[in-house]
Each structure stands twice: as C-alpha cells, then as structure tokens.
Write an enzyme that holds these catalytic residues in place. Structure first.
Site: not given
Length: 250
Positions: A142, A155
C-alpha cells in the site's frame, strides 16, 4: 504475457481492484480460485465471468481469520485443482481510528487477516510450486507506507509486514523457481475510500501528490499483476512496484 493454463489463488478477488484483474486473468486463459467473503461482490464476479463466457472461475467464501479452517480448505482445493501456480495475497481489512483507541486484539485481528492468512496461502501453495519448479507469489502492499495517513496504524503495520515477507520469501524460494514480488497501489477510488468523510477533498489531496494527474483505474493494477504473474517476469523477485501515479518515488 504468458499465464495460460496457470492456476491462480487470489484472495479478495471480487473487490474493486480484484474483480477486473480476475476477469483479465480469465481472458488470458488462466484458472482462478477466488477467495472472497462478501456475497454481493461474489455475485457480481460470478455474473461478470458468466457474461464473458468464462468457465475457469472457482469462488470460495472462506473466513480468512480462521487460519486452521483456511488451511484445510486450501489443501482440499489444491488437491482438486492440481495445486496453485500463482498466489495473490490481496484481501485486507482497514479499520480507521487513532492509535490509542485500538486494543491489542484489534491490532492482532488486522494482522491475522492481512498477513497471517497470506502466510497460510503460501504454505498451501509452496509444495506444489517447488515440485513443478515454478511459482509466482504477489503480495499487495500500500502507498500508506509512505507515511501520508493517520489513524491506520494496524493496516500500515500489516502492509509493512507483507513487504518484509516478500523479501524473505524471494531469497528463500528463488532456488525453487518461485518469484515473490509486491505491488503497492496508490489511492484508488474503491470501497476503501469510503472511510474518508470528504470525497472531493480527498480526491484533491490525492491528485496534488501524484505526478500523473488522474485517478488510478483497476486496469492499472491488473496490468501490473499480469506482468508479475507471467513467465516473462521470471528474473524479477523481491521487488515492490509502486503503482501510484508517481506518488511515492523510492
């Protein structure tokens, strides 16, 4: 790019970035075992594959947080399909709140789905890859690792772990003919963006930071996945490809 007749294990395959890539793989002649837990998205994937005339899709609704159940199901699927040539660890959960409001159990829950389930997928696939002398593992990281986001610490931690595993696995599995790479998508307009209260402001935030002044599309990720999964990418391993319009240049 050569992926015909390969069998792909793809978690989160019915999501906003997953569905178009799944269809692209099917178009190229691959078989896809799609793991997804959202019935609405699964129905959309099945309908899209049927409309395109594809019969190489198998969809399984598995709970990625149940690691023992996941391993048993994947072992059964590997026996049915002859094993997995390609693993794409894409599924993730992304709760959002300040760091001090997370419990340790919530951190562990994110790690369990975003990282540990991917480990189980690789454990299930690796024996067959090693026996065939071929394998492709692709972890989805990400752009949040660039440090541009608050309130997503579990996350972001999980995505950092996937990059670490990408490098460790690449070193260890290369002798078996298995490559391991990561793709770090930028800020794509998917369901994940719904956590932001001001969509228009968020779009401005994204475009201000990108060198390419358009929002990314699912096809941008599908193309990167197709390359890393292909025979042509056989001399590339241990790498993280940022597909983010030039947001994070490292």
């Amino acid at each position: 790019m050569t992926i015909a007749n390969r069998t792909i294990l793809y978690t989160g395959a019915a999501g906003g970035l997953g569905l178009p890539a799944t269809l692209a793989f099917l178009d190229a002649g691959a078989r896809v075992v799609a793991i997804d837990y959202d019935p609405v998205k699964v129905a959309a994937l099945n309908e899209a594959a049927a409309a395109a005339g594809h019969d190489g899709l198998t969809v399984k609704a598995l709970d990625l947080s149940d690691l023992a159940g996941l391993r048993a199901s994947l072992d059964a699927l590997a026996a049915e399909t002859g094993g997995f040539d390609i693993v794409i660890n894409n599924a993730a959960i992304y709760p959002s709140k300040p760091f001090e409001d997370y419990t340790i159990e919530e951190h562990q829950a994110v790690q369990r789905v975003n990282v540990d389930a991917g480990i189980v997928c690789v454990q299930a696939a690796l024996p067959g890859m090693r026996a065939r002398g071929f394998g492709r593992i692709i972890n989805i990281a990400s752009v949040t690792l660039s440090g541009g986001w608050a309130n997503l610490s579990p996350y972001i931690q999980s995505k950092g772990a996937l990059i670490g595993l990408t490098r460790a696995w690449a070193r260890e599995f290369g002798a078996y003919g298995v490559t391991v790479n990561a793709i770090a998508p930028g800020a794509f307009p998917t369901d994940a963006e719904k956590i932001h209260p001001d969509p228009e402001g968020y779009t401005r935030f994204v475009l201000d930071r990108q060198a390419v002044k358009r929002r990314g599309s699912a096809a941008d990720i599908a193309n990167a996945l197709m390359f890393f999964a292909s025979d042509e990418a056989g001399f590339i391993t241990g790498q993280t490809l940022n597909v983010d319009g030039g947001w994070w240049m490292t």
